[in-house]
Design an enzyme around this catalytic site. Structure first.
Site, PDB file in Angstrom:
ATOM      1  N   CYS A 114      -2.748   8.251   3.640  1.00 32.08           N
ATOM      2  CA  CYS A 114      -1.592   7.941   2.528  1.00 32.08           C
ATOM      3  C   CYS A 114      -3.287   8.497   0.933  1.00 32.08           C
ATOM      4  CB  CYS A 114      -2.113   6.779   2.423  1.00 32.08           C
ATOM      5  SG  CYS A 114      -0.425   5.715   3.449  1.00 32.08           S
ATOM      6  N   GLU A 131       0.950  -1.480   0.028  1.00 30.77           N
ATOM      7  CA  GLU A 131       0.240  -0.276   0.034  1.00 30.77           C
ATOM      8  C   GLU A 131       0.656   0.988  -0.232  1.00 30.77           C
ATOM      9  OE1 GLU A 131      -1.470   2.864   0.590  1.00 30.77           O
ATOM     10  OE2 GLU A 131      -1.730   2.781   2.843  1.00 30.77           O
TER      11      GLU A 131
END
Length: 458
Positions: free
Chosen positions: A264, A230
């Protein structure tokens, strides 16, 4: 300065330092994890679920203590730290309660005479490499499903999250995870590479930068190890229209500045229709003006928290200054504090040229970057003009209109009239250079499972 430390980013004070592992200790860690795996996988899923449930209970019991730890370590406000502890607790509890049903064996039709089953089995010891921005949440979504499944965990946390990282291991062992079943690692990059190469490690999960993902992915691939990556995003938030422009701008601002913008899937590109653009930007500027640095342990109205480190704040400042040199404008905020503190005032950035280097860069800090568009197609083209593809959102009073754009976003998580739907049961992950694999929800428990065919002939 020790590599692993607790350093208050509001003051620069180094509170505590920690010794890194020696190479011989790395081998001991691997041996311990592998040995415990042989025993842990043999326990019933109900027994493992009871242990994971107890982890969640201890997180809840130590909620305030855990929140203060990460507030000091990486600058998160107490309120946001409590939010994170609560979310991590929910994720752990979700897998304790629902995990067993998610990995239940099931029969599938077969044209070959006999009975065919799909089993969900553990694969061994897993290595997690986690970032500092959400010290508990990032670990919970990796460790909880895999401990429930029967894997054992090695966890290399960020350099500045040392005390909370150790505390997580303490909680795991207090809850009943066998000693060696979850181990915190104060390890170097070279030692991580050694572990990935070792046959006792069967998979690796990383949440981090695109650069780190490329390195870890290459190392895992060289040794034919499963990995989940990720790697962040430059997520678009497309605003097609609004009854209350200021309210949508406030929602955009609150999410963009949450955790000092170090998220993120933050809405890093605000793509706004021409007829409401000026009003939207004016609302952002009003929100950004007059803010001042505050104490993350006692944050007041109109105050903002520091970034995780002085280096992080300097990086954000350099990125914004570079964008300005390429033609962008800062309309509010964007002031770097005197060192060694890590404060950077939340900023509004406009007019970033699409042919500039800055256009493709992720700013991991509290900077709301706004783009003007004049049609739905232009908004969609701009939203998809990105190497990353984590999440995205589309806002409109006309849900059908918003859905048409959101359905074509090249992302792993697409939303209509909310920036990011986040809950323990909802999978998280991206496409393109945002990485691959999913965490949380029913998909998260399957990434490091051996989905074995078990066939009994007639």
């Amino acid at each position: 300065m020790s590599k692993y430390r607790v350093q208050n980013p509001a003051t620069g004070e180094v509170v505590e330092t920690f010794e890194a592992l020696s190479d011989s200790q790395v081998d001991e860690v691997l041996s311990s994890a592998d040995t415990v795996y042989r025993e842990w996988r043999e326990r019933s899923v109900q027994e493992r679920a009871a242990v994971v449930k107890r982890v969640a209970e201890i997180f809840a019991e130590r909620r305030e203590e855990l929140a203060k730890l990460i507030a000091v370590e990486m600058g998160k406000s107490i309120a946001e730290s409590l939010d994170e502890v609560d979310f991590a607790t929910q994720i752990i509890d979700y897998y304790a309660v629902h995990g067993p049903s998610l990995i239940t064996d099931y029969e599938i039709p077969s044209t070959v005479p006999g009975r065919a089953y799909i089993e969900h089995l553990p694969i061994g010891t897993l290595l997690g490499v986690m970032p500092w921005n959400f010290p508990y949440y990032q670990v919970a979504r990796f460790a909880a499903p895999n401990l429930l499944l029967g894997n054992t965990i090695l966890l290399k946390h960020a350099d500045v999250c040392a005390r909370s990282a150790l505390t997580i291991q303490e909680i795991m062992e207090e809850a009943g995870v066998p000693v060696g079943g979850y181990q915190n690692l104060f390890a170097s990059h070279e030692q991580i590479a050694t572990m990935i190469a070792d046959p006792r490690v069967q998979g690796v999960s990383l949440t981090g930068s695109e650069r780190a993902g490329a390195i870890i992915g290459a190392q895992a691939g060289a040794h034919l190890k499963k990995c989940v990556l990720e790697l962040g995003g430059i997520d678009p938030m497309v605003v097609l229209d609004a009854d209350d422009v200021a309210a949508v701008a406030k929602e955009a601002w609150d999410f963009r500045t949450y955790n000092a913008g170090q998220v993120c899937n933050s809405n890093k590109r605000l793509i706004v229709m021409d007829d409401i653009y000026d009003e939207f930007v004016a609302a952002l500027v009003e929100l950004a003006e007059g803010l001042k640095p505050g104490d993350q342990l006692d944050l007041g109205e109109g105050e903002f928290v520091p970034l995780s480190t002085r280096a992080a704040a300097e990086t954000v400042d350099a990125q914004v200054q570079k964008a300005v040199s390429e033609g962008a404008r800062v309309l509010a905020g964007g002031v770097l504090s005197e060192g060694p503190a890590a404060y950077y005032s939340p900023a509004v950035l406009v007019d970033v040229p699409r042919d500039s280097e800055s256009y493709g860069e992720e700013i991991f800090g509290p900077v709301a970057t706004v783009y003007r568009v004049s049609s739905d197609e232009e908004a969609l083209e701009l939203a998809n003009d990105c190497a990353l593809g984590l999440g995205g959102s589309v806002f409109s009073t006309d849900e059908t209109r918003a859905r048409k754009v959101a359905e074509r976003l090249e992302v792993g998580m697409s939303h209509v009239n909310t920036i990011a739907a986040e809950s323990a049961e909802l999978p998280f992950g991206g496409v393109k250079r945002s990485g691959f694999g999913r965490e949380m929800g029913p998909l998260g428990i399957g990434e490091f499972a051996n989905k074995r065919l078990f066939f009994v002939a007639e």
